[in-house]
Design a protein around this motif. Structure first.
Motif, short mmCIF file in Angstrom:
data_model
loop_
_atom_site.label_atom_id
_atom_site.label_comp_id
_atom_site.label_asym_id
_atom_site.label_seq_id
_atom_site.Cartn_x
_atom_site.Cartn_y
_atom_site.Cartn_z
N MET A 81 0.83 -1.04 -0.01
CA MET A 81 0.12 0.17 0.38
C MET A 81 0.76 1.07 0.07
O MET A 81 1.11 2.67 -1.16
N ARG A 82 2.20 1.04 1.00
CA ARG A 82 2.38 2.59 1.24
C ARG A 82 3.86 2.36 -0.55
O ARG A 82 3.71 3.38 -1.09
N ALA A 83 4.37 1.99 -1.50
CA ALA A 83 4.40 1.72 -2.71
C ALA A 83 3.73 2.38 -3.17
O ALA A 83 4.00 2.81 -3.56
N GLY A 84 2.11 1.74 -3.29
CA GLY A 84 1.25 2.40 -4.07
C GLY A 84 0.86 3.04 -4.22
O GLY A 84 0.61 4.48 -4.72
N GLN A 85 0.39 4.05 -2.65
CA GLN A 85 0.77 5.27 -2.37
C GLN A 85 1.81 6.57 -3.31
O GLN A 85 2.05 7.23 -3.77
N LEU A 86 3.11 6.06 -3.21
CA LEU A 86 4.16 6.53 -3.62
C LEU A 86 4.35 6.65 -4.89
O LEU A 86 4.33 7.49 -5.70
N LEU A 87 4.08 5.53 -5.56
CA LEU A 87 3.94 5.78 -7.38
C LEU A 87 2.55 6.54 -7.57
O LEU A 87 2.63 7.18 -8.64
N GLU A 88 1.21 6.49 -6.40
CA GLU A 88 0.41 7.02 -7.44
C GLU A 88 0.81 9.17 -7.12
O GLU A 88 0.35 9.88 -7.75
N GLU A 89 1.14 9.15 -5.38
CA GLU A 89 0.89 10.35 -5.17
C GLU A 89 2.05 10.99 -5.39
O GLU A 89 1.88 12.65 -6.15
N ARG A 90 3.32 10.14 -5.68
CA ARG A 90 4.82 11.66 -5.42
C ARG A 90 5.54 10.73 -6.98
O ARG A 90 6.29 11.85 -7.41
N LEU A 91 4.95 10.12 -8.19
CA LEU A 91 6.26 9.73 -8.55
C LEU A 91 5.10 9.88 -10.52
O LEU A 91 5.41 8.99 -11.69
N ALA A 92 3.57 9.96 -9.90
CA ALA A 92 2.88 9.79 -10.98
C ALA A 92 2.76 8.49 -12.04
O ALA A 92 3.42 8.58 -13.20
N ARG B 136 -1.16 0.78 -9.01
CA ARG B 136 -2.20 -0.44 -9.43
C ARG B 136 -1.60 -1.89 -9.17
O ARG B 136 -2.07 -2.74 -8.36
N ARG B 137 -0.23 -1.33 -9.36
CA ARG B 137 -0.17 -3.15 -9.33
C ARG B 137 0.27 -3.42 -8.00
O ARG B 137 -0.31 -4.69 -7.38
N HIS B 138 1.04 -2.62 -7.14
CA HIS B 138 0.56 -2.79 -5.77
C HIS B 138 -0.48 -2.71 -5.37
O HIS B 138 -0.62 -3.52 -3.94
N TYR B 139 -1.41 -1.93 -5.38
CA TYR B 139 -2.63 -2.46 -5.25
C TYR B 139 -3.37 -4.17 -5.40
O TYR B 139 -3.85 -4.34 -3.44
N GLU B 140 -3.80 -4.09 -6.36
CA GLU B 140 -3.72 -5.83 -6.47
C GLU B 140 -2.83 -6.54 -5.77
O GLU B 140 -3.76 -7.48 -5.20
N SER B 141 -1.23 -6.02 -5.40
CA SER B 141 -0.91 -7.26 -4.69
C SER B 141 -1.29 -7.41 -3.04
O SER B 141 -1.21 -8.37 -2.65
N ALA B 142 -1.76 -6.15 -2.44
CA ALA B 142 -2.25 -6.08 -1.17
C ALA B 142 -3.43 -6.62 -1.12
O ALA B 142 -3.63 -6.84 -0.33
N MET B 143 -3.96 -6.24 -2.04
CA MET B 143 -5.32 -7.27 -2.05
C MET B 143 -5.23 -8.37 -2.43
O MET B 143 -6.47 -8.97 -1.51
N SER B 144 -4.20 -9.08 -3.16
CA SER B 144 -4.69 -10.46 -3.32
C SER B 144 -4.03 -11.28 -2.40
O SER B 144 -4.59 -12.31 -1.27
N ILE B 145 -3.03 -9.85 -1.22
CA ILE B 145 -2.52 -10.94 0.38
C ILE B 145 -3.04 -10.82 1.28
O ILE B 145 -2.71 -11.92 1.76
N ALA B 146 -3.82 -9.68 1.12
CA ALA B 146 -5.07 -9.37 2.16
C ALA B 146 -5.96 -8.80 1.79
O ALA B 146 -6.56 -8.15 1.76
N PRO B 147 -7.01 -9.72 1.31
CA PRO B 147 -8.22 -9.47 0.48
C PRO B 147 -9.44 -8.60 1.40
O PRO B 147 -10.15 -8.20 0.95
N ALA B 148 -9.44 -9.05 2.73
CA ALA B 148 -9.73 -7.93 3.89
C ALA B 148 -9.62 -6.47 3.70
O ALA B 148 -10.39 -6.18 4.31
N TYR B 149 -8.56 -6.08 3.45
CA TYR B 149 -7.88 -4.75 3.73
C TYR B 149 -8.57 -4.29 2.41
O TYR B 149 -7.99 -3.94 1.77
N ARG B 150 -9.04 -3.00 3.21
CA ARG B 150 -10.36 -2.00 2.64
C ARG B 150 -9.13 -1.28 2.12
O ARG B 150 -9.84 -0.53 0.69
N PRO B 151 -8.28 -0.07 2.22
CA PRO B 151 -7.65 0.84 1.97
C PRO B 151 -6.92 0.57 0.77
O PRO B 151 -7.30 1.03 -0.34
#
Length: 267
Positions: A55-66, A72-87
């Motif tokens: 999630m932190r890696a995804g935020q950096l890519l989205e918000e700081r590095l455009a 998206r790939r990092h968010y998808e990885s977070a979802m697959s690892i912890a399906p209940a992780y809503r953020p």
């Protein structure tokens, strides 16, 4: 930070991360997050902690590095690892909307629908999926979603009207007639009721049920006694059935509401 988190993170990495963040060195901070992700197993990170790192890696890519694709790939990885992780799901949903990626949104909301636990959540997701599919040439999927939504919200006039439009586009007259009946029951305006009853009568004719069509046209005239389309359609049915007595009665009624001499003379 929990005791487990303290043991799971290398202190040097944490100190370096704070230093890089304070200095705005986002690319280097991203590389540090990737090192943490790669070393997750060795450092004993739980699934939730690993999802948070993605999630932190995804935020950096989205918000700081455009770089939304990398995020998206990092968010998808977070979802697959912890399906209940809503953020992570919320972040991915926002990215997909920003990108206008309709197929990905359809897949995302379909997965959300499979996991939905409450009727309200199911109804919301069915509505979203119907809208996402409604603009496509194949009306089968949105019709399926709207029919399911009807079971969740049987009194939603908006759902009924959208379903009616799609069924009309698909030429599915039998189903459209049933939905039109439902809309009639939910409608309060006499003028709208008359219009719907006339439409139902024409649909009944299209399915070969002349007797039912006649009933709809008569009900339309009960709702609005000078409803011209219903008068004309009922007259046509009576002529085709050689019901001369019924036709004379109808013509007298039509004459009563004719508001000009030319129309009166033609009747």
């Amino acid at each position: 930070m929990t005791p487990r988190s303290r043991f799971a993170h290398v202190p040097a990495l944490e100190d370096t991360g704070r230093f890089l963040g304070a200095g705005g060195m986002w690319a280097q901070l991203l590389e540090l997050e990737r090192i943490e992700i790669a070393a997750a197993k060795a450092n004993g990170l739980s699934n939730e902690e690993l999802a948070l790192a993605h999630m932190r890696a995804g935020q950096l890519l989205e918000e700081r590095l455009a770089e939304p694709d990398g995020a998206r790939r990092h968010y998808e990885s977070a979802m697959s690892i912890a399906p209940a992780y809503r953020p992570a799901r919320d972040r991915l949903e926002r990215l997909l909307h920003q990108a206008g990626d309709r197929p990905a949104l359809q897949a995302f909301y379909s997965a959300e629908l499979d996991a939905a636990k409450t009727p309200a959540r199911r109804a919301f997701l069915l509505s979203v999926l119907a809208q996402l599919h409604a603009a496509e040439e194949d009306v089968g999927p949105p019709i399926k979603f709207l029919q399911a939504l009807q079971l969740e919200r049987p009194d939603s006039i908006g759902t009924v009207q959208l379903l009616a439009r799609l069924l009309a586009k698909a030429g599915r007259d039998v189903e459209l007639l049933a939905v039109t009946d439902r809309e009639i029951k939910l409608t309060r305006s006499p003028a709208r009721i008359a219009k719907l009853l006339h439409r139902a009568g024409e649909l009944a004719l299209a399915t070969g049920d002349r007797e039912r069509a006649t009933g709809y046209f008569r009900r339309a005239l009960e709702a609005v006694d000078d409803h011209q389309p219903a008068l004309e359609s009922l007259g046509r049915v009576l002529r085709d059935a050689s019901d001369w007595a019924g036709l004379v009665e109808l013509l007298r009624k039509e004459l009563l509401y004719a508001n000009d001499r030319g129309r009166q003379a033609s009747i």
